[in-house]
Design a protein around this motif. Structure first.
Motif: not given
Length: 79
Positions: A4-25, A38-42
């Motif tokens: 598929d044409n999705r970005r690599d999951i590690n790139e997606i984690l880097r793109a979204h980690d700060k906004e996720l970590l900013a959520l309370p808790g 076998k199915t990758p996830c965040l």
């Protein structure tokens, strides 16, 4: 499995980690796999369950599922 044409999951984690970590808790985010082994996830680690935080966390990012895990507080080891 079709490529598929999705970005690599590690790139997606880097793109979204700060906004996720900013959520309370939220105490951590990482790349994992679903229960099928076998199915990758965040994975988003929470100090404790909170309906507000659970609603704020997306169910998927760029086509990858986002799984919530309640891990408790995470502190560095040592002094």
């Amino acid at each position: 499995m079709a490529q598929d044409n999705r970005r690599d999951i590690n790139e997606i984690l880097r793109a979204h980690d700060k906004e996720l970590l900013a959520l309370p808790g939220v105490v951590g985010v990482y790349v994992g796999v679903l229960d099928d082994g076998k199915t990758p996830c965040l994975k988003v680690m929470l100090a404790q369950k909170s309906p507000e935080t659970e609603r704020a966390i997306p169910k998927a990012l760029e086509g990858y599922p986002v799984i919530i895990e309640v891990t408790g507080e995470i502190r560095p080891l040592g002094n």
